[in-house]
Design an enzyme around this catalytic site. Sequence first.
Site, PDB file in Angstrom:
ATOM      1  N   LYS A  13       0.837  -1.220   0.000  1.00  0.00           N
ATOM      2  CA  LYS A  13       0.000   0.000   0.000  1.00  0.00           C
ATOM      3  C   LYS A  13       0.862   1.257   0.000  1.00  0.00           C
ATOM      4  O   LYS A  13       0.646   2.168  -0.800  1.00  0.00           O
ATOM      5  CB  LYS A  13      -0.932   0.024   1.229  1.00  0.00           C
ATOM      6  N   ARG A  88      -9.667   0.753   8.765  1.00  0.00           N
ATOM      7  CA  ARG A  88      -9.200  -0.582   9.163  1.00  0.00           C
ATOM      8  C   ARG A  88     -10.274  -1.359   9.906  1.00  0.00           C
ATOM      9  O   ARG A  88     -10.026  -2.504  10.297  1.00  0.00           O
ATOM     10  CB  ARG A  88      -7.974  -0.433  10.054  1.00  0.00           C
ATOM     11  N   ARG A 127      11.593  -5.644   4.677  1.00  0.00           N
ATOM     12  CA  ARG A 127      11.290  -4.200   4.545  1.00  0.00           C
ATOM     13  C   ARG A 127      12.316  -3.357   5.294  1.00  0.00           C
ATOM     14  O   ARG A 127      12.660  -3.624   6.425  1.00  0.00           O
ATOM     15  CB  ARG A 127       9.889  -3.941   5.092  1.00  0.00           C
TER      16      ARG A 127
END
Length: 231
Positions: A13, A88, A127
Amino acid sequence: MNIILLGPPGAGKGTQARLLQEHYHIPQISTGDLLRGEIAANTALGQQVKALIGQGQLVPDSVMISMLRARLAQPDCARGFILDGFPRTVTQAEALDQMLAEMKRPLKAVIELKVQEDELIRRISGRLHCATCGAGYHEMYNPPAVAGVCDNCGSKEFTRRDDDKPETVKARLKVYNEKTAPILPHYQANGLLRTVDAMLPIEEVNAQIEAILEGLENAVPGAKKQGLGGA
Ligand code: ADP
Ligand code: AMP
């Protein structure tokens, strides 16, 4: 153009939001980044949410809805925005519907990034972020052009998110399945949901999203070709 990027942690995202931000000149609103900013600045809110984020749990809806309302009121959102990490929960999605109706800023689309769980874990475990400018990388899939040097600012320091530890990632995926995935039928029902195959490389996912957005823009009678920033 007002859009939402939806998907589990690690789906891409943030990566896609930054590409769309550059292309359409509308801001990425990452509620995770806003919360991490509060923690870094050691504000009262930051202190309140730090433990929850560290455990992979959600911050209460009331806090998040107020935070988003304040962010959308800022002038840079007037031409549009890309939501990354909000809503969310179904409660947040309903509050957003109401907020956007009051502001007369309809959503153009809700883009779901679909990725298998084993790939999510590979993405999260690799990441990295530049410690200076925050640019995002992956040690294998999306490394800096020159090893160890940020493409964006030249810094040589990189960090990993505290909540990217394997035990927290498990909790975050469970929270996504239990609390966030139930939003999908909400946007399916109102015709806004578009799903992309986000297992593909970054550029191909970006091409799918931009094709969807261009298609929607061209489908609006009288819409201007250059007018994506408009609504
Ligand atoms: P999210 O914001 O959904 O949590 P990110 O955008 O931070 O996800 O992406 C998670 C990790 O996966 C990052 O290290 C990023 O560089 C990498 N990544 C993002 N999209 C892809 C993709 N399509 N293919 C491979 N790696 C990707
Ligand atoms: P993200 O950067 O989107 O992965 O978010 C990191 C963490 O911030 C999440 O695991 C949650 O603890 C918190 N968070 C971010 N956005 C929200 C939201 N809309 N509602 C509740 N908690 C959130």
